[in-house]
Design a protein around this motif. Structure first.
Motif, PDB file in Angstrom:
ATOM      1  N   TRP A  74       0.979  -1.134  -0.156  1.00 25.31           N
ATOM      2  CA  TRP A  74      -0.302   0.261  -0.122  1.00 25.31           C
ATOM      3  C   TRP A  74       1.105   1.102  -0.078  1.00 25.31           C
ATOM      4  N   ASN A  75       0.990   2.039  -1.246  1.00 26.95           N
ATOM      5  CA  ASN A  75       1.635   3.462  -0.531  1.00 26.95           C
ATOM      6  C   ASN A  75       0.372   4.452  -1.868  1.00 26.95           C
ATOM      7  N   LYS A  76       1.014   5.576  -2.350  1.00 26.26           N
ATOM      8  CA  LYS A  76       0.183   6.186  -2.935  1.00 26.26           C
ATOM      9  C   LYS A  76       0.218   5.865  -4.465  1.00 26.26           C
ATOM     10  N   GLU A 102       4.963  -7.963   2.761  1.00 24.25           N
ATOM     11  CA  GLU A 102       4.218  -7.055   2.592  1.00 24.25           C
ATOM     12  C   GLU A 102       2.453  -7.785   2.282  1.00 24.25           C
ATOM     13  N   THR A 103       2.859  -9.134   2.320  1.00 26.33           N
ATOM     14  CA  THR A 103       1.692 -10.197   2.812  1.00 26.33           C
ATOM     15  C   THR A 103       0.705  -9.813   3.714  1.00 26.33           C
ATOM     16  N   ASP A 104       1.442  -9.736   4.804  1.00 24.88           N
ATOM     17  CA  ASP A 104       0.688  -9.823   6.014  1.00 24.88           C
ATOM     18  C   ASP A 104       0.089  -8.005   6.101  1.00 24.88           C
ATOM     19  N   ASN A 109      -4.160  -5.228   7.285  1.00 27.75           N
ATOM     20  CA  ASN A 109      -4.711  -3.261   6.824  1.00 27.75           C
ATOM     21  C   ASN A 109      -5.712  -2.632   5.724  1.00 27.75           C
ATOM     22  N   TRP A 110      -6.013  -4.153   5.596  1.00 32.31           N
ATOM     23  CA  TRP A 110      -7.433  -4.341   4.089  1.00 32.31           C
ATOM     24  C   TRP A 110      -8.371  -3.234   4.903  1.00 32.31           C
ATOM     25  N   LYS A 111      -8.742  -3.855   5.505  1.00 35.78           N
ATOM     26  CA  LYS A 111     -10.649  -3.287   5.672  1.00 35.78           C
ATOM     27  C   LYS A 111     -10.082  -1.218   6.424  1.00 35.78           C
ATOM     28  N   ARG A 127     -12.298  -5.731  -4.761  1.00 35.96           N
ATOM     29  CA  ARG A 127     -11.977  -7.170  -3.295  1.00 35.96           C
ATOM     30  C   ARG A 127      -9.835  -7.630  -3.807  1.00 35.96           C
ATOM     31  N   LEU A 128      -9.687  -7.444  -2.384  1.00 38.44           N
ATOM     32  CA  LEU A 128      -8.482  -8.208  -2.252  1.00 38.44           C
ATOM     33  C   LEU A 128      -8.051  -9.495  -2.384  1.00 38.44           C
TER      34      LEU A 128
END
Length: 206
Positions: A74-76, A102-104, A109-111, A127-128
């Motif tokens: 996750w980034n800009k 970065e998977t964990d 933090n997806w939600k 959807r992830l």
């Protein structure tokens, strides 16, 4: 007889001398250029015939595409691409290959980072999709996923939307991974007319 033989020998010697001095350009290069131009002309005519559209614009069976957004974390850059994806379709699949630490983080933090803001904005939830990669390959699992999605949805167009970082100087281009370029090249080769590729640039400031 002797005179004729001498004359013929002289002609052959002179011809060979001319050939070695540069006459080969006329004998070989010019016919080769003509053949090349005819081949190119034939190619252009074949392309023009195949893409010709004598009928009016076909607006039947129009649907928003299925959007696939490949991400490493996750980034800009990813945020910019995902924002644009949500303006195009309600069906957005964010694809992450489980081949890094970065998977964990993205799972955890997806939600908070994506689903909660989408709910607040009354938008459909992206959807992830976390793809396994036993051999830590990155490109192949994404290509296979897009091709499978293509096969399962023959009536829908698939759009691979690639968030890309753009450096301010050309020489900095080589400092970053070229996975996105390889991913796009492979899909152009392996996909069909139902798959398109969209680049969403994020410009790095000076």
């Amino acid at each position: 007889g002797v005179g004729a033989l001498a004359t013929a020998t002289t002609v052959v010697v002179v011809t060979m001398a001319k050939f070695t001095e540069g006459a080969w350009v006329t004998v070989i290069l010019i016919p080769a250029m003509i053949i090349l131009m005819l081949t190119v002309h034939h190619h252009y005519r074949r392309v023009a015939t195949e893409i010709a559209a004598p009928k009016p614009l076909d607006l039947s069976r129009l649907q928003p595409p299925l959007i696939v957004v490949p991400v490493t974390g996750w980034n800009k850059v990813v945020e910019s691409g995902l924002r644009f994806a949500l303006t195009l379709s309600h069906d957005v699949f964010v694809v992450h290959v489980a081949a890094s630490e970065e998977t964990d983080e993205i799972n955890k933090n997806w939600k908070r980072l994506v689903e909660d803001p989408a709910r607040e904005a009354a938008l459909p939830l992206p959807r992830l999709i976390v793809l396994p990669s036993p051999y830590r390959f990155i490109i192949s699992p994404i290509v296979d996923y897009v091709l499978e999605l293509e096969k399962e949805n023959p009536e829908r167009q698939i759009a691979l939307l690639v968030p890309e970082l753009v450096e301010p100087h050309w020489y900095q281009y080589f400092l970053h991974s070229q996975r996105t370029k390889l991913l796009k090249a492979l899909l152009l080769l392996k996909g069909n007319r139902g798959t398109i590729i969209i680049s969403v640039p994020w410009y790095l400031q000076e």
